[in-house]
Design a protein around this motif. Structure first.
Motif, PDB file in Angstrom:
ATOM      1  N   GLU B  29       0.832  -1.212   0.000  1.00  8.46           N
ATOM      2  CA  GLU B  29       0.000   0.000   0.000  1.00  8.46           C
ATOM      3  C   GLU B  29       0.862   1.256   0.000  1.00  8.46           C
ATOM      4  O   GLU B  29       0.563   2.241  -0.674  1.00  8.46           O
ATOM      5  N   GLU B  30       2.002   1.175   0.737  1.00  8.54           N
ATOM      6  CA  GLU B  30       2.921   2.317   0.742  1.00  8.54           C
ATOM      7  C   GLU B  30       3.497   2.555  -0.647  1.00  8.54           C
ATOM      8  O   GLU B  30       3.814   3.679  -1.020  1.00  8.54           O
ATOM      9  N   ALA B  31       3.613   1.410  -1.427  1.00  7.05           N
ATOM     10  CA  ALA B  31       4.160   1.544  -2.782  1.00  7.05           C
ATOM     11  C   ALA B  31       3.072   1.936  -3.781  1.00  7.05           C
ATOM     12  O   ALA B  31       3.304   1.917  -4.988  1.00  7.05           O
ATOM     13  N   GLY B  32       1.876   2.234  -3.288  1.00  7.20           N
ATOM     14  CA  GLY B  32       0.838   2.762  -4.151  1.00  7.20           C
ATOM     15  C   GLY B  32      -0.162   1.738  -4.643  1.00  7.20           C
ATOM     16  O   GLY B  32      -1.094   2.071  -5.372  1.00  7.20           O
ATOM     17  N   ALA B  33      -0.002   0.487  -4.244  1.00  8.73           N
ATOM     18  CA  ALA B  33      -0.909  -0.539  -4.752  1.00  8.73           C
ATOM     19  C   ALA B  33      -2.238  -0.527  -4.001  1.00  8.73           C
ATOM     20  O   ALA B  33      -2.317  -0.031  -2.872  1.00  8.73           O
ATOM     21  N   GLN B  34      -3.236  -1.072  -4.678  1.00  5.74           N
ATOM     22  CA  GLN B  34      -4.505  -1.258  -4.003  1.00  5.74           C
ATOM     23  C   GLN B  34      -4.619  -2.738  -3.694  1.00  5.74           C
ATOM     24  O   GLN B  34      -4.735  -3.576  -4.604  1.00  5.74           O
ATOM     25  N   VAL B  35      -4.520  -3.091  -2.370  1.00  2.00           N
ATOM     26  CA  VAL B  35      -4.590  -4.496  -1.988  1.00  2.00           C
ATOM     27  C   VAL B  35      -6.065  -4.864  -1.856  1.00  2.00           C
ATOM     28  O   VAL B  35      -6.753  -4.382  -0.956  1.00  2.00           O
ATOM     29  N   VAL B  36      -6.549  -5.673  -2.791  1.00  3.75           N
ATOM     30  CA  VAL B  36      -7.980  -5.955  -2.817  1.00  3.75           C
ATOM     31  C   VAL B  36      -8.357  -7.142  -1.946  1.00  3.75           C
ATOM     32  O   VAL B  36      -9.508  -7.302  -1.566  1.00  3.75           O
ATOM     33  N   SER B  37      -7.384  -7.992  -1.619  1.00  3.03           N
ATOM     34  CA  SER B  37      -7.716  -9.152  -0.789  1.00  3.03           C
ATOM     35  C   SER B  37      -6.473  -9.652  -0.094  1.00  3.03           C
ATOM     36  O   SER B  37      -5.396  -9.705  -0.684  1.00  3.03           O
ATOM     37  N   VAL B  38      -6.658  -9.938   1.214  1.00  2.00           N
ATOM     38  CA  VAL B  38      -5.591 -10.607   1.962  1.00  2.00           C
ATOM     39  C   VAL B  38      -6.242 -11.845   2.576  1.00  2.00           C
ATOM     40  O   VAL B  38      -7.224 -11.719   3.301  1.00  2.00           O
ATOM     41  N   SER B  39      -5.755 -13.035   2.269  1.00  2.00           N
ATOM     42  CA  SER B  39      -6.379 -14.222   2.857  1.00  2.00           C
ATOM     43  C   SER B  39      -5.349 -15.282   3.189  1.00  2.00           C
ATOM     44  O   SER B  39      -4.273 -15.330   2.600  1.00  2.00           O
ATOM     45  N   ALA B  40      -5.723 -16.095   4.195  1.00  2.00           N
ATOM     46  CA  ALA B  40      -4.844 -17.193   4.612  1.00  2.00           C
ATOM     47  C   ALA B  40      -5.086 -18.445   3.767  1.00  2.00           C
ATOM     48  O   ALA B  40      -4.312 -19.377   3.801  1.00  2.00           O
ATOM     49  N   LYS B  41      -6.213 -18.433   3.058  1.00  2.00           N
ATOM     50  CA  LYS B  41      -6.552 -19.602   2.257  1.00  2.00           C
ATOM     51  C   LYS B  41      -6.678 -19.191   0.807  1.00  2.00           C
ATOM     52  O   LYS B  41      -6.798 -18.007   0.498  1.00  2.00           O
ATOM     53  N   LEU B  42      -6.681 -20.173  -0.071  1.00  2.00           N
ATOM     54  CA  LEU B  42      -6.804 -19.866  -1.493  1.00  2.00           C
ATOM     55  C   LEU B  42      -8.178 -19.258  -1.740  1.00  2.00           C
ATOM     56  O   LEU B  42      -9.186 -19.841  -1.352  1.00  2.00           O
ATOM     57  N   PRO B  43      -8.234 -18.103  -2.365  1.00  2.00           N
ATOM     58  CA  PRO B  43      -9.514 -17.447  -2.591  1.00  2.00           C
ATOM     59  C   PRO B  43     -10.257 -18.072  -3.761  1.00  2.00           C
ATOM     60  O   PRO B  43      -9.663 -18.781  -4.573  1.00  2.00           O
ATOM     61  N   ASP B  44     -11.545 -17.810  -3.820  1.00  2.00           N
ATOM     62  CA  ASP B  44     -12.361 -18.244  -4.954  1.00  2.00           C
ATOM     63  C   ASP B  44     -12.064 -17.277  -6.096  1.00  2.00           C
ATOM     64  O   ASP B  44     -12.483 -16.116  -6.084  1.00  2.00           O
ATOM     65  N   LEU B  45     -11.334 -17.744  -7.055  1.00  2.00           N
ATOM     66  CA  LEU B  45     -10.810 -16.870  -8.106  1.00  2.00           C
ATOM     67  C   LEU B  45     -11.931 -16.209  -8.910  1.00  2.00           C
ATOM     68  O   LEU B  45     -11.867 -15.017  -9.225  1.00  2.00           O
ATOM     69  N   ASP B  46     -12.939 -17.012  -9.233  1.00  2.00           N
ATOM     70  CA  ASP B  46     -14.032 -16.470 -10.049  1.00  2.00           C
ATOM     71  C   ASP B  46     -14.715 -15.310  -9.336  1.00  2.00           C
ATOM     72  O   ASP B  46     -15.012 -14.276  -9.935  1.00  2.00           O
ATOM     73  N   ARG B  47     -14.951 -15.499  -7.997  1.00  2.00           N
ATOM     74  CA  ARG B  47     -15.649 -14.445  -7.255  1.00  2.00           C
ATOM     75  C   ARG B  47     -14.777 -13.195  -7.163  1.00  2.00           C
ATOM     76  O   ARG B  47     -15.238 -12.076  -7.314  1.00  2.00           O
ATOM     77  N   LEU B  48     -13.488 -13.437  -6.946  1.00  2.00           N
ATOM     78  CA  LEU B  48     -12.531 -12.337  -6.830  1.00  2.00           C
ATOM     79  C   LEU B  48     -12.526 -11.502  -8.111  1.00  2.00           C
ATOM     80  O   LEU B  48     -12.578 -10.271  -8.079  1.00  2.00           O
ATOM     81  N   LEU B  49     -12.489 -12.201  -9.242  1.00  2.00           N
ATOM     82  CA  LEU B  49     -12.441 -11.504 -10.531  1.00  2.00           C
ATOM     83  C   LEU B  49     -13.767 -10.798 -10.806  1.00  2.00           C
ATOM     84  O   LEU B  49     -13.808  -9.746 -11.443  1.00  2.00           O
ATOM     85  N   ALA B  50     -14.864 -11.397 -10.310  1.00  2.00           N
ATOM     86  CA  ALA B  50     -16.175 -10.788 -10.526  1.00  2.00           C
ATOM     87  C   ALA B  50     -16.296  -9.475  -9.750  1.00  2.00           C
ATOM     88  O   ALA B  50     -16.969  -8.538 -10.179  1.00  2.00           O
ATOM     89  N   GLU B  51     -15.597  -9.428  -8.593  1.00  2.00           N
ATOM     90  CA  GLU B  51     -15.701  -8.232  -7.753  1.00  2.00           C
ATOM     91  C   GLU B  51     -14.883  -7.061  -8.292  1.00  2.00           C
ATOM     92  O   GLU B  51     -15.124  -5.912  -7.946  1.00  2.00           O
ATOM     93  N   GLY B  52     -13.881  -7.393  -9.076  1.00  2.00           N
ATOM     94  CA  GLY B  52     -13.095  -6.280  -9.596  1.00  2.00           C
ATOM     95  C   GLY B  52     -11.850  -6.761 -10.294  1.00  2.00           C
ATOM     96  O   GLY B  52     -11.600  -7.979 -10.373  1.00  2.00           O
ATOM     97  N   ARG B  53     -11.056  -5.806 -10.774  1.00  2.00           N
ATOM     98  CA  ARG B  53      -9.875  -6.146 -11.528  1.00  2.00           C
ATOM     99  C   ARG B  53      -8.799  -6.706 -10.588  1.00  2.00           C
ATOM    100  O   ARG B  53      -8.644  -6.253  -9.447  1.00  2.00           O
ATOM    101  N   VAL B  54      -8.063  -7.697 -11.052  1.00  2.00           N
ATOM    102  CA  VAL B  54      -6.912  -8.226 -10.310  1.00  2.00           C
ATOM    103  C   VAL B  54      -5.730  -8.189 -11.261  1.00  2.00           C
ATOM    104  O   VAL B  54      -5.744  -8.827 -12.305  1.00  2.00           O
ATOM    105  N   ASP B  55      -4.700  -7.373 -10.903  1.00  2.00           N
ATOM    106  CA  ASP B  55      -3.534  -7.273 -11.788  1.00  2.00           C
ATOM    107  C   ASP B  55      -2.462  -8.281 -11.427  1.00  2.00           C
ATOM    108  O   ASP B  55      -1.854  -8.897 -12.285  1.00  2.00           O
ATOM    109  N   LEU B  56      -2.244  -8.428 -10.125  1.00  2.00           N
ATOM    110  CA  LEU B  56      -1.132  -9.269  -9.676  1.00  2.00           C
ATOM    111  C   LEU B  56      -1.535 -10.052  -8.440  1.00  2.00           C
ATOM    112  O   LEU B  56      -2.411  -9.621  -7.684  1.00  2.00           O
ATOM    113  N   MET B  57      -0.842 -11.136  -8.264  1.00  2.00           N
ATOM    114  CA  MET B  57      -1.068 -11.918  -7.048  1.00  2.00           C
ATOM    115  C   MET B  57       0.266 -12.268  -6.439  1.00  2.00           C
ATOM    116  O   MET B  57       1.215 -12.631  -7.132  1.00  2.00           O
ATOM    117  N   LEU B  58       0.334 -12.175  -5.096  1.00  2.00           N
ATOM    118  CA  LEU B  58       1.516 -12.581  -4.349  1.00  2.00           C
ATOM    119  C   LEU B  58       1.079 -13.812  -3.546  1.00  2.00           C
ATOM    120  O   LEU B  58       0.178 -13.720  -2.717  1.00  2.00           O
TER     121      LEU B  58
END
Lengths: 721, 124
Positions: B29-58
């Motif tokens: 966030e300090e580097a200017g990114a918008q962190v859209v999700s932080v999770s301990a488990k693998l997220p539901d990719l389809d739902r994540l993409l439906a909610e908004g744009r995802v550029d990168l994943m760590l």
């Protein structure tokens, strides 16, 4: 001759037979004779015959006086029927006939010659009668003899013939004619219908020697016996030829037999004898015979294992090693009693003075009454074999012990026959009891892990092809479901043509080693991981701890306290790797670290096993709560803490729910910011443990509650990155 | 931080350690990114993409109760850029993912930002 005589003169002639020369001659005939004419009345034949004349010999033969003028019917009525037809026939034909008749009144046999007589228009019959009974009897006897001889002739098995040797113009015998031959002749010669034919017409290429031999006998009159082969006939003959007749050239009687088969057998026997003799001479065995009692032995040939011994000798006393004599005697006696054969291995005294080993066998030879007449046998020196066997036994023992102590499985595979031998350890490695199955390539393949078969087979094939050492480590599935790792090394052996004939090899169980290696690999990876993780966490904790402290000293105290709490969790986990952590123990230890007196707290709850991950978080949570309480709350004063937890089921999963409740007279400060401990409970518990956490600050002190599902107890390897 | 190299990028963090996940969020966030999700488990990719744009994943490779390898394959197949973050060596990555960007723990913020900036540089 008498036909012209007148009746009266006939009467005269009959009354005076000596009157004429013819009459005298007629009467002087040694044979009985008479002349008869037909009696006719008025030109009609009456069937009656009248004697015109009868000579003295006839009257003597019939025992009567002169018959002239008398009729046959009146004198010998029975003769009319017997002779009338013959007389008529002879007259009609006009030629004499010779008839053989038996006497009507006796057994005599007569030769009767009937001759027609014509004289001056008159017809008569002259009958001449001769008693030939003696001749006839002799001929009859001869005929019977001939018949008997002929039967005998045909009854004998041998061929028999009578031949006349045919001589050429120069007097040399060149052929012979068969006059007689018996039935067996055809069988022995293969020549059909020989009678009246010559040998050369039957067998054109017959050797000259046969005619020469028979010619010699025909001329010399001396019988000969010989055996000779006729290549032309493809036969061997055993012949006795003898002269027949009174003077040379004699006929030759030939009594013979086709002995082709006997000859072939003789030849085979001779070959067989020669072979046997060669065998006896060539064999490395000693060939011997023994007397029926088995005491005396005579060497017949072969290898003189016992040295230069001639004649019979008591072999047990002379040659068997003293220690084995009793045993050998027993075997021989048993064999004699049971009419069986002898077979025994025993030590003997060698000519060089050393003790050797013999393998002796002997079989009894029986006569017609099943009595043993002698023993025939052979002895083989097996000293080196016994030695090799003993060394082999030693070697095998050593190998067995070595392989069992070293836990090495051995195999020996006969590539040509498919026969496979396993050591006991090999059976065990494959999950069999030793000897439980007959090992084959299939038994082995069955236990090999299915994923490994292709690789192992390829390795075996490559080793067979290249002659290089076979090295392969593969898994085997034992019947109990256990999978073991085996490391195999082997080598193929080849024959002179380079064909693989045998494969020998050894196996060791590498399961434990592989497990340890794997464990070690995981430990190293885990250690690396943990160290990196810990540093990451420390970095994060340090950063997150910073905002709540104004003073560096305070910050450092807090940081050190948290790092120590993390360190305690790590040491608990590494102390008992693979085990869960008991919640009560964890709580008490954390309170002990913070020097919380027993009378200031109440700890209660059922037994709960925490996973390492949960333990880490709970430890840190208790640490934060305790630190906070010592500084600001109940533990710093006269307060009291209740720490209680319970287990419950939520949607079929076990949850633990823990409550930290402080009771203190008064709070020193009132923290409103979200500190480290609060974040831990309210955020980290839901984030990492999928649970819930609440932190509340009341007037009487802190009330912290958190609950989370209990996952399976993790192990040291239950890692998080 | 004066520079904001991740400006405008939507980033998803999958990391099972709470502290490190929070740390990463702060850094990004300090580097200017918008962190859209932080999770301990693998997220539901389809739902994540439906909610908004995802550029990168760590993505952390080991998520405590499972590996994220298959998830990463899915991302790769769908053309979503990602970087691995892990305490293990890169050797444990399967061959088909061996070329993926990879950050070994412990890692400082600058390197995370640089790695994600490289990935994001090629983004639309």
């Amino acid at each position: 001759m008498l036909a012209g005589l007148k009746d009266e003169r006939m009467a005269d002639f009959s009354h005076n037979p000596d009157e004429t020369l013819f009459g005298a001659a007629f009467h002087a005939l040694p044979d009985a004779a008479c002349i008869l004419e037909r009696v006719a009345e008025d030109g009609e034949d009456t069937g009656e015959w009248r004697y015109l004349a009868s000579n003295t010999a006839l009257c003597r033969l019939l025992g009567v006086d002169d018959l002239a003028g008398q009729t046959l019917g009146t004198r010998f009525p029975e003769m009319v029927a017997a002779w009338a037809e013959d007389f008529k026939r002879v007259l009609a034909r006009g030629t004499p006939e010779v008839l053989l008749r038996k006497g009507i009144r006796s057994d005599q046999v007569y030769e009767v010659v009937l001759s027609p007589l014509r004289h001056g228009g008159r017809e008569a019959i002259m009958a001449r009668v001769r008693d030939i009974s003696a001749d006839h009897l002799a001929r009859e006897r001869q005929r019977e003899l001939d018949e008997r001889y002929k039967r005998l002739f045909d009854a004998i098995d041998e061929g028999f013939c009578i031949i006349r040797v045919l001589f050429g113009d120069d007097g040399t015998p060149n052929d012979y004619e068969f006059l007689e031959a018996n039935e067996a002749f055809v069988e022995h010669t293969g020549l059909r219908d020989p009678i009246g034919r010559s040998m050369r017409s039957l067998q054109p290429d017959i050797e000259d020697q046969w005619a020469a031999t028979y010619g010699r006998i025909a001329l010399s009159g001396e019988a000969e016996r010989f055996e000779s082969e006729s290549l032309a006939m493809g036969r061997w003959f055993d012949v006795f030829a003898f002269p027949i007749g009174d003077a040379a050239p004699y006929l030759v009687g030939v009594l013979f037999e086709d002995v082709r088969e006997r000859k072939a057998m003789e030849l085979a026997l001779r070959h067989s004898e020669n072979r046997l003799q060669s065998l006896i001479e060539a064999t490395s065995d000693l060939i011997f015979r023994m007397n029926p009692e088995g005491t005396l032995m005579q060497q017949l040939g072969g290898n003189s294992l016992l040295g230069d011994v001639t004649g019979e000798s008591d072999w047990i006393e002379n040659f068997v090693a003293p220690a084995d004599r009793a045993r050998v005697r027993k075997v021989v006696e048993d064999a004699i009693a049971g009419h069986g054969s002898i077979e025994i291995e025993h030590r003997y005294l060698r000519p060089d003075g050393e003790i050797g080993w013999l393998h002796s066998r002997a079989v009894p030879v029986f006569d017609d009454t099943r009595t043993v007449t002698e023993w025939f046998g052979m002895s083989t020196d097996i000293t080196s074999r016994r030695l090799a066997e003993r060394q082999l036994v030693h070697g095998a023992q050593m190998l067995r012990v070595a392989s069992e102590i070293g836990k090495v499985g051995l195999w020996d595979w006969n590539v040509e026959t498919g026969e496979l031998i396993w050591s006991d350890e090999h059976y065990r490695m494959m999950g069999y009891e030793p000897g439980e199955v007959q090992p084959t390539v299939d038994t082995w393949a069955e236990r090999t892990h299915p994923d490994e078969s292709a690789r192992v087979n390829a390795a075996v094939a490559a080793a067979m092809e290249t002659g290089e050492e076979y090295v392969c480590e593969y898994r085997v599935c034992q019947p109990g479901g256990e999978v073991v790792w085996l490391s195999a090394r082997g080598r193929f052996l080849y024959d002179e043509q380079g064909k693989p004939v045998r494969m020998l090899g050894a196996l060791i169980d590498t399961t434990q080693r592989r497990r340890e290696e794997e464990w070690q690999r995981l430990l190293v990876a885990e250690l690396q991981h943990r160290v990196r993780n810990l540093i990451g966490m420390v970095r994060s904790v340090a950063r997150l701890s910073a905002p709540s402290h104004r003073h560096v000293d305070e910050y450092v105290d807090h940081l050190i306290g948290r790092l120590q709490a993390m360190g305690r969790t790590q040491s608990t986990l590494t102390r008992s790797p693979g085990r869960s952590v008991d919640l009560a123990e964890l709580v008490r230890e954390e309170l002990l670290v913070h020097a919380v007196q027993d009378d200031k707290c109440h700890v209660a709850g059922p037994e709960v096993a925490l996973s390492p991950h949960a333990a880490e978080i709970v430890t840190l949570a208790i640490h934060e709560l305790a630190t906070n309480s010592i500084k600001y709350g109940a533990l710093g004063d006269t307060g009291y803490i209740r720490i209680v937890w319970s287990r419950e089921d939520r949607d079929g999963k076990p949850w633990v729910s823990l409550r930290w409740q402080e009771t203190a007279p008064v709070r020193k400060t009132k923290a409103t910011r979200k500190g480290f401990g609060r974040k831990l409970i309210e955020e980290r518990v839901p984030y990492e443990l999928q649970g819930e956490g609440r932190f509340a600050l009341h007037d009487t002190g802190v009330l912290a509650e958190f609950e989370f599902p209990l996952s399976d107890a993790g192990s040291i390897l239950d890692t998080r990155s | 931080m004066t520079q904001r190299p991740l400006s405008g990028l939507s980033i998803v963090i999958v990391e099972d350690d709470y502290y490190q996940a929070q740390d990463c969020r702060l850094i990004l966030e300090e580097a200017g990114a918008q962190v859209v999700s932080v999770s301990a488990k693998l997220p539901d990719l389809d739902r994540l993409l439906a909610e908004g744009r995802v550029d990168l994943m760590l993505i952390d490779i080991n998520l405590g109760h499972g590996l994220s390898i298959d998830f990463a394959r899915n991302l790769k197949a769908r053309g979503i850029r990602f970087a691995f973050l892990t305490g293990y060596d890169a050797e444990m990555l399967p061959d088909d993912l061996a070329g993926s960007p990879y950050l070994s723990k412990p890692v400082d913020g600058a390197r995370i930002v640089a790695a994600l900036a490289d990935l994001g540089g090629g983004a639309l």
